[in-house]
Design a protein around this motif. Sequence first.
Motif, PDB file in Angstrom:
ATOM      1  N   GLU A 290     -19.782  -1.638  -7.023  1.00 56.35           N
ATOM      2  CA  GLU A 290     -18.741  -1.209  -6.092  1.00 56.35           C
ATOM      3  C   GLU A 290     -17.945  -2.408  -5.575  1.00 56.35           C
ATOM      4  N   ILE A 291     -18.638  -3.524  -5.324  1.00 59.54           N
ATOM      5  CA  ILE A 291     -17.927  -4.735  -4.906  1.00 59.54           C
ATOM      6  C   ILE A 291     -16.974  -5.194  -5.996  1.00 59.54           C
ATOM      7  N   ASN A 292     -17.428  -5.127  -7.241  1.00 58.40           N
ATOM      8  CA  ASN A 292     -16.538  -5.499  -8.348  1.00 58.40           C
ATOM      9  C   ASN A 292     -15.310  -4.586  -8.413  1.00 58.40           C
ATOM     10  N   ARG A 293     -15.540  -3.284  -8.207  1.00 56.50           N
ATOM     11  CA  ARG A 293     -14.424  -2.331  -8.289  1.00 56.50           C
ATOM     12  C   ARG A 293     -13.422  -2.568  -7.169  1.00 56.50           C
ATOM     13  N   ILE A 294     -13.916  -2.747  -5.926  1.00 56.45           N
ATOM     14  CA  ILE A 294     -13.012  -2.965  -4.797  1.00 56.45           C
ATOM     15  C   ILE A 294     -12.299  -4.308  -4.940  1.00 56.45           C
ATOM     16  N   SER A 295     -13.020  -5.340  -5.368  1.00 60.16           N
ATOM     17  CA  SER A 295     -12.387  -6.646  -5.541  1.00 60.16           C
ATOM     18  C   SER A 295     -11.293  -6.579  -6.596  1.00 60.16           C
ATOM     19  N   GLU A 296     -11.560  -5.843  -7.670  1.00 58.40           N
ATOM     20  CA  GLU A 296     -10.553  -5.706  -8.713  1.00 58.40           C
ATOM     21  C   GLU A 296      -9.347  -4.923  -8.197  1.00 58.40           C
ATOM     22  N   ALA A 297      -9.605  -3.882  -7.387  1.00 53.02           N
ATOM     23  CA  ALA A 297      -8.493  -3.098  -6.849  1.00 53.02           C
ATOM     24  C   ALA A 297      -7.635  -3.932  -5.900  1.00 53.02           C
ATOM     25  N   ILE A 298      -8.290  -4.743  -5.035  1.00 54.04           N
ATOM     26  CA  ILE A 298      -7.531  -5.601  -4.119  1.00 54.04           C
ATOM     27  C   ILE A 298      -6.743  -6.642  -4.904  1.00 54.04           C
ATOM     28  N   ILE A 302      -2.674  -6.915  -4.805  1.00 53.16           N
ATOM     29  CA  ILE A 302      -1.950  -8.143  -4.450  1.00 53.16           C
ATOM     30  C   ILE A 302      -1.032  -8.566  -5.588  1.00 53.16           C
ATOM     31  N   ARG A 303      -1.523  -8.421  -6.804  1.00 49.46           N
ATOM     32  CA  ARG A 303      -0.697  -8.837  -7.941  1.00 49.46           C
ATOM     33  C   ARG A 303       0.570  -8.002  -8.061  1.00 49.46           C
ATOM     34  N   ARG A 304       0.440  -6.702  -7.731  1.00 47.83           N
ATOM     35  CA  ARG A 304       1.591  -5.828  -7.916  1.00 47.83           C
ATOM     36  C   ARG A 304       2.489  -5.725  -6.682  1.00 47.83           C
ATOM     37  N   VAL A 342      13.966  -9.219   6.405  1.00 42.11           N
ATOM     38  CA  VAL A 342      13.256  -8.340   5.477  1.00 42.11           C
ATOM     39  C   VAL A 342      12.010  -9.065   4.964  1.00 42.11           C
ATOM     40  N   ALA A 343      10.827  -8.476   5.156  1.00 45.74           N
ATOM     41  CA  ALA A 343       9.554  -9.031   4.664  1.00 45.74           C
ATOM     42  C   ALA A 343       8.746  -7.910   4.034  1.00 45.74           C
ATOM     43  N   PRO A 344       8.057  -8.188   2.907  1.00 42.20           N
ATOM     44  CA  PRO A 344       7.250  -7.141   2.272  1.00 42.20           C
ATOM     45  C   PRO A 344       6.041  -6.788   3.137  1.00 42.20           C
ATOM     46  N   PRO A 345       5.592  -5.562   3.155  1.00 40.98           N
ATOM     47  CA  PRO A 345       4.417  -5.193   3.954  1.00 40.98           C
ATOM     48  C   PRO A 345       3.149  -5.818   3.370  1.00 40.98           C
ATOM     49  N   PRO A 346       2.283  -6.349   4.229  1.00 40.11           N
ATOM     50  CA  PRO A 346       1.040  -6.939   3.715  1.00 40.11           C
ATOM     51  C   PRO A 346       0.066  -5.858   3.261  1.00 40.11           C
ATOM     52  N   LEU A 347      -1.074  -6.337   2.692  1.00 40.61           N
ATOM     53  CA  LEU A 347      -2.134  -5.429   2.256  1.00 40.61           C
ATOM     54  C   LEU A 347      -2.779  -4.778   3.474  1.00 40.61           C
ATOM     55  N   THR A 348      -3.060  -3.510   3.399  1.00 39.19           N
ATOM     56  CA  THR A 348      -3.679  -2.819   4.523  1.00 39.19           C
ATOM     57  C   THR A 348      -5.077  -3.355   4.792  1.00 39.19           C
ATOM     58  N   ARG A 349      -5.528  -3.196   6.007  1.00 36.88           N
ATOM     59  CA  ARG A 349      -6.811  -3.753   6.439  1.00 36.88           C
ATOM     60  C   ARG A 349      -7.995  -2.938   5.948  1.00 36.88           C
ATOM     61  N   LEU A 355     -14.728  -3.860   2.015  1.00 36.14           N
ATOM     62  CA  LEU A 355     -15.394  -4.858   1.185  1.00 36.14           C
ATOM     63  C   LEU A 355     -16.294  -5.759   2.021  1.00 36.14           C
ATOM     64  N   SER A 356     -15.834  -6.162   3.189  1.00 32.81           N
ATOM     65  CA  SER A 356     -16.656  -7.019   4.058  1.00 32.81           C
ATOM     66  C   SER A 356     -17.914  -6.297   4.518  1.00 32.81           C
ATOM     67  N   ASP A 357     -17.787  -5.020   4.895  1.00 36.58           N
ATOM     68  CA  ASP A 357     -18.965  -4.257   5.305  1.00 36.58           C
ATOM     69  C   ASP A 357     -19.936  -4.074   4.143  1.00 36.58           C
ATOM     70  N   LEU A 358     -19.413  -3.889   2.952  1.00 32.60           N
ATOM     71  CA  LEU A 358     -20.268  -3.713   1.782  1.00 32.60           C
ATOM     72  C   LEU A 358     -21.050  -4.985   1.478  1.00 32.60           C
ATOM     73  N   VAL A 359     -20.402  -6.128   1.550  1.00 35.18           N
ATOM     74  CA  VAL A 359     -21.070  -7.411   1.312  1.00 35.18           C
ATOM     75  C   VAL A 359     -22.123  -7.669   2.385  1.00 35.18           C
TER      76      VAL A 359
END
Length: 615
Positions: A290-298, A302-304, A342-349, A355-359
């Motif tokens: 699950e950590i791998n999946r969430i890390s890959e999704a984040i 970020i990449r996109r 104009v600034a792009p919206p950051p990643l949601t919290r 991920l932090s709670d899972l770790v």
Amino acid sequence: MVVTMEEDRRWYRAAKGDAHQALKTAVDETLTAERPRIREQIEILRLFRQRMGAFVGYGLHLRGLDSRVSRNVLRSIAKTIQSRLVGMKAIPFFCSDGGDIELRSRLELLNAAVAGLFTSTGVEDKYAPLWCLHGILVGTGFVHAYADKDKGTACVERVYPWEVLVDPVDGLYGEPRTMYRLRWIDRPVLREMFPQSRFDAAIKGATVEQPDWARWTNGLGAPVRVIEAWHLPDDEGNGGRHILATTAGTLVDEPYEYDDFPIVAFHYSDPEEGYWPDGVGQSLYARQLEINRISEAIRETIRRLAWPRFLNPQGSQVSEQQLDNTIGAIIEHAPGLPPQIVAPPPLTRDPVQYLSDLVASCYEDEGVSQMAAQAQKPAGLQSGRSLRIYADQQDGRLRDPGEKWTHARCRLGKALVRAQREASKAKPKAVLLFTDPKARSTTSVVWNEIDLPDKGLEMTAQPVSSLPQTPAAKAALLEELYNSGSGVITLEEYRDGIDLPDVTALTEPSKAPRRTIEKILDAIVQTGTYTPPEAFFPLEMGRTLGAQRYCQAFNDDAPEPILALLRRWCLDCKDQQERMRPPPTTPQPPGPMPGEMPLDPSMMPPPEAPPEMMP
């Protein structure tokens, strides 16, 4: 005579020369039952090695994760626990049930040889870390102690968890009487191990018998499957057997007399059922995925989405030359609109917090602090006492695995002694060299001269040192004990216990007098060789240590000649002290006071005559 399948599986009852056929049947059926466990262990090791991909035939397919994972919590926790357990270098030693001074003297040499076997076979440096790591990850780790009869020494060999097989019925209650080891050996190498002509048929006709998970056999030139099996004897010592065979014949077939296997297991925990317990890998496997999946999704988010994009409406009168990578650039657009930033919206919290709670849950469930995994300490802990209390709290959850690790080292010590005993039977005069790094001395012994039967002996382990592992904390604790004024440790014990690399050269000369006296007293007790004390010895220390050794020898029922030599040593130390004392000086009359002239004897009045006595 018709041989049923149940009788055929009992290879330890088969006739000599036909046991390899029954052994093949038993191993094939056991391998079928053990295949899920083996696949699971291999997949956990792949995950630990920071490789996350689909195992062939295992049904796990995660797109884009067949690469190095970005956050391997499993590796961090396993490495942290490994460093804690491997640092607990408990040395096993034999202790006897009573016995005289001769038995105790031989036990001292035997225990020194056992400690030397751990060093000479490379257990501490080569095999113990991986042995411990396999146990932490998959629940059980193995090493194999065997006898090299050509060299006359004991040896240790690495064993992978998937090489060991246990029949599920035989190991249902955790104490199997039969164990198998499955290996693939290159055919030319096997011929070098067994060059005699009587083994040609067994080696030439051997087959690979490769299972689906043994993919590493594809890289060998001509691999053949070799099975090694042990069956423990009964309570009366009968029925034990050891066999090494291929699919075509038997290579070794001999009785087995010991009550334990030469393959020593380290169980990280207690199995709830059967022989195989779970390790950290089984506990954290799903969460690491699950950590791998969430890390890959984040990462993909970020990449996109984290990079700015320009939406330039048609007719906005903004040229493409103005759309560059300049920070804070001013772009003129259609009139009538107010100025704006104009600034792009950051990643949601939310995904980051998940991920932090899972770790954090992974560390909490295994009882490992994230700060300990990062080799950090909490802010405000500066004194040696507070650091020791904090380290003791960190080790609380690892107390049970630590005890199991200590017991596994004891069993390895027994296995090494038995292997050395078998090797010495082939070469009785082989001389073994054992080095004590701390004492900086090397001892050469002939094993048959110090070996003792197992009856009446029990192997235990020295308590792991309660001193901290870091040099600064160790020095702080010893200084506290020495300065406490309670006499817990003396100055010599403080010097001997500090053992810091940068002060070793300073402390070694101060420890030489005590070691010299102990060496002389050991020679008196063990061989009856007497060396008188010299004037340059610390004679008061010699008397004290001699009296202690005399009392110990008296309690051990030492023979009278040994006691007489110890008494002689104490008296000689006393006589040497008397001879070293300066002779007493005669008191002189006091001289004249400062400022006074010395009196001339000629100017003194004559002494008065004594009065006459009346009759």
